[in-house]
Design a protein around this motif. Structure first.
Motif, PDB file in Angstrom:
ATOM      1  N   ALA A   1     -10.621  -9.468   0.490  1.00  0.00           N
ATOM      2  CA  ALA A   1      -9.704  -9.915  -0.575  1.00  0.00           C
ATOM      3  C   ALA A   1      -9.038 -11.247  -0.242  1.00  0.00           C
ATOM      4  O   ALA A   1      -8.418 -11.856  -1.101  1.00  0.00           O
ATOM      5  CB  ALA A   1      -8.632  -8.851  -0.823  1.00  0.00           C
TER       6      ALA A   1
ATOM      7  N   SER B   1      -8.907  -5.928   3.045  1.00  0.00           N
ATOM      8  CA  SER B   1      -7.992  -7.073   3.063  1.00  0.00           C
ATOM      9  C   SER B   1      -8.697  -8.357   3.504  1.00  0.00           C
ATOM     10  O   SER B   1      -8.342  -9.451   3.048  1.00  0.00           O
ATOM     11  CB  SER B   1      -6.797  -6.794   3.971  1.00  0.00           C
TER      12      SER B   1
ATOM     13  N   ALA C   1      -9.161  -1.450  -6.964  1.00  0.00           N
ATOM     14  CA  ALA C   1     -10.465  -0.774  -6.999  1.00  0.00           C
ATOM     15  C   ALA C   1     -11.598  -1.800  -7.047  1.00  0.00           C
ATOM     16  O   ALA C   1     -12.688  -1.559  -6.508  1.00  0.00           O
ATOM     17  CB  ALA C   1     -10.538   0.157  -8.210  1.00  0.00           C
TER      18      ALA C   1
ATOM     19  N   LYS D   1       1.755   2.507  -6.871  1.00  0.00           N
ATOM     20  CA  LYS D   1       1.294   1.680  -7.993  1.00  0.00           C
ATOM     21  C   LYS D   1       0.292   2.411  -8.888  1.00  0.00           C
ATOM     22  O   LYS D   1       0.468   2.461 -10.106  1.00  0.00           O
ATOM     23  CB  LYS D   1       0.665   0.370  -7.492  1.00  0.00           C
ATOM     24  N   SER D   2      -0.770   2.958  -8.291  1.00  0.00           N
ATOM     25  CA  SER D   2      -1.817   3.611  -9.099  1.00  0.00           C
ATOM     26  C   SER D   2      -1.253   4.786  -9.880  1.00  0.00           C
ATOM     27  O   SER D   2      -1.452   4.899 -11.089  1.00  0.00           O
ATOM     28  CB  SER D   2      -2.955   4.144  -8.220  1.00  0.00           C
TER      29      SER D   2
ATOM     30  N   ALA E   1       0.819  -1.208   0.000  1.00  0.00           N
ATOM     31  CA  ALA E   1       0.000   0.000   0.000  1.00  0.00           C
ATOM     32  C   ALA E   1       0.856   1.262   0.000  1.00  0.00           C
ATOM     33  O   ALA E   1       1.794   1.380   0.799  1.00  0.00           O
ATOM     34  CB  ALA E   1      -0.915  -0.002   1.224  1.00  0.00           C
ATOM     35  N   GLY E   2       0.553   2.190  -0.895  1.00  0.00           N
ATOM     36  CA  GLY E   2       1.229   3.479  -0.908  1.00  0.00           C
ATOM     37  C   GLY E   2       2.574   3.481  -1.607  1.00  0.00           C
ATOM     38  O   GLY E   2       3.293   4.477  -1.582  1.00  0.00           O
TER      39      GLY E   2
ATOM     40  N   TYR F   1     -11.551  -4.921  -5.633  1.00  0.00           N
ATOM     41  CA  TYR F   1     -11.713  -5.471  -4.288  1.00  0.00           C
ATOM     42  C   TYR F   1     -12.390  -4.436  -3.380  1.00  0.00           C
ATOM     43  O   TYR F   1     -13.207  -4.772  -2.526  1.00  0.00           O
ATOM     44  CB  TYR F   1     -10.362  -5.923  -3.713  1.00  0.00           C
ATOM     45  N   ARG F   2     -12.048  -3.182  -3.583  1.00  0.00           N
ATOM     46  CA  ARG F   2     -12.685  -2.112  -2.805  1.00  0.00           C
ATOM     47  C   ARG F   2     -14.177  -2.010  -3.112  1.00  0.00           C
ATOM     48  O   ARG F   2     -15.000  -1.792  -2.215  1.00  0.00           O
ATOM     49  CB  ARG F   2     -12.002  -0.770  -3.083  1.00  0.00           C
TER      50      ARG F   2
ATOM     51  N   GLU G   1      -2.248  -3.383 -12.156  1.00  0.00           N
ATOM     52  CA  GLU G   1      -1.590  -3.047 -10.894  1.00  0.00           C
ATOM     53  C   GLU G   1      -2.363  -3.662  -9.745  1.00  0.00           C
ATOM     54  O   GLU G   1      -3.602  -3.670  -9.768  1.00  0.00           O
ATOM     55  CB  GLU G   1      -1.572  -1.518 -10.885  1.00  0.00           C
ATOM     56  N   GLY G   2      -1.655  -4.279  -8.775  1.00  0.00           N
ATOM     57  CA  GLY G   2      -2.342  -4.876  -7.622  1.00  0.00           C
ATOM     58  C   GLY G   2      -1.379  -5.569  -6.685  1.00  0.00           C
ATOM     59  O   GLY G   2      -0.346  -5.000  -6.296  1.00  0.00           O
ATOM     60  N   ARG G   3      -1.729  -6.798  -6.274  1.00  0.00           N
ATOM     61  CA  ARG G   3      -0.902  -7.561  -5.334  1.00  0.00           C
ATOM     62  C   ARG G   3      -0.447  -8.890  -5.927  1.00  0.00           C
ATOM     63  O   ARG G   3       0.559  -9.444  -5.513  1.00  0.00           O
ATOM     64  CB  ARG G   3      -1.686  -7.858  -4.031  1.00  0.00           C
ATOM     65  N   ASP G   4      -1.225  -9.438  -6.875  1.00  0.00           N
ATOM     66  CA  ASP G   4      -0.977 -10.789  -7.398  1.00  0.00           C
ATOM     67  C   ASP G   4      -0.937 -10.799  -8.916  1.00  0.00           C
ATOM     68  O   ASP G   4      -1.210 -11.805  -9.548  1.00  0.00           O
ATOM     69  CB  ASP G   4      -2.101 -11.736  -6.926  1.00  0.00           C
ATOM     70  N   ILE G   5      -0.606  -9.676  -9.536  1.00  0.00           N
ATOM     71  CA  ILE G   5      -0.695  -9.585 -11.003  1.00  0.00           C
ATOM     72  C   ILE G   5       0.411 -10.405 -11.663  1.00  0.00           C
ATOM     73  O   ILE G   5       0.138 -11.242 -12.518  1.00  0.00           O
ATOM     74  CB  ILE G   5      -0.629  -8.106 -11.475  1.00  0.00           C
TER      75      ILE G   5
ATOM     76  N   ASP H   1      -2.153  -8.851   3.714  1.00  0.00           N
ATOM     77  CA  ASP H   1      -2.045  -9.151   2.281  1.00  0.00           C
ATOM     78  C   ASP H   1      -0.902 -10.122   1.986  1.00  0.00           C
ATOM     79  O   ASP H   1      -0.982 -10.904   1.046  1.00  0.00           O
ATOM     80  CB  ASP H   1      -1.842  -7.859   1.469  1.00  0.00           C
TER      81      ASP H   1
END
Ligand code: CDP
Ligand code: CDP
Length: 230
Positions: free
Chosen positions: A106, A103, A37, A17-18, A13-14, A39-40, A131-135, A188
């Motif tokens: 997700a 989280s 976005a 990425k975006s 986070a932070g 998952y949000r 962009e994400g965590r598992d791309i 995460d």
């Protein structure tokens, strides 16, 4: 048929990425895909319907039946416009409440299965910066370019605090922001299903002290090098 290249950007986070993914997509004429976005948006719907976060059956039903759309934002401050079941939730998905619950949503297998399927179908023809965590590890393991974006927790908390100030939101202390970020990173990266992890073939970019455009330039240069070797 032939697939266009894919750039996969993962990280905590932070890390930027975006912001960076969006700049890279604009510079290279690729589509920007913000998977966080999605998952949000599901998290917002769960809260809005009053469903308990740990009611995995009810959450799974929502996740498999809802319709999520991402449309380009023409405002530089807003990464993408986000819609769930035809409701615009662009602002609502960025609240502290959604951020604190996302989280846990997700981590649920049915949620991940539904969203990953959608992301892979959008990416079938390539031509995107996702962009994400598992791309790089899971969604697009064959991506031509994989980046793992990082920054120290202190730096990431300072960035979030500046974002809040710019948006005119009430001030949150750096200590609080660091705790929130560290807690989400922990959840995460320790969950059972596709945790946040650097893919073996990803390049790590440490961004402390760099501006978003400096990071974007590094990634664009690396992309040009990778693509010229295909
Ligand atoms: O922008 P920020 O780093 O605050 O978060 P985000 O990218 O919007 O993602 C929000 C949350 O969604 C993350 O903390 C993860 O729990 C989850 N997520 C995920 O599990 N897999 C992804 N590919 C993207 C996000
Ligand atoms: O998506 P992720 O949570 O990784 O980060 P973000 O939502 O893009 O937020 C990063 C914030 O840090 C934004 O306000 C950026 O302007 C800022 N920033 C950055 O993204 N990259 C840098 N190298 C420096 C600052």
């Amino acid at each position: 048929g032939l697939r266009q290249p894919i750039i996969a950007i993962d990280g905590p986070a932070g890390a930027g990425k975006s912001t960076v993914a969006r700049q890279v997509a604009t510079q290279l004429g690729l589509v920007y895909l913000d998977t966080g976005a999605m998952y949000r948006a599901i998290t917002w719907l769960v809260l809005q319907k009053g469903i308990a976060i740990d009611d995995e059956c009810a959450v799974a039903q929502l996740a498999t039946q809802c319709k999520i759309e991402l449309t380009p934002s023409h405002n530089l401050e807003i990464p993408v416009r986000v819609w769930i079941n035809d409701t615009d939730v662009t602002q609502e998905i960025r609240t502290i409440e959604v951020t604190s619950q996302v989280s846990a949503i997700a981590a649920q297998s049915a949620v991940r299965k539904a969203l990953v399927k959608q992301q892979q179908s959008w990416g079938k023809r390539g031509g995107l910066v996702a962009e994400g965590r598992d791309i790089g590890t899971h969604v697009f393991p064959d991506a031509e370019v994989k980046i793992f974006l990082t920054a120290s927790v202190g730096e990431r908390a300072r960035r979030r605090q500046q974002d809040f100030t710019k948006q005119g939101q009430p001030e949150v202390s750096l200590e609080q922001l660091e705790r929130d970020i560290a807690e989400r990173d922990y959840k995460d990266s320790t969950r059972k299903i596709s945790p946040l992890q650097k893919a073996a073939d990803a390049v790590e970019v440490e961004t402390d002290g760099l501006s978003p455009s400096e990071v974007a330039m590094q990634i664009v240069n690396y992309y040009q090098k990778c693509v010229s070797q295909l």
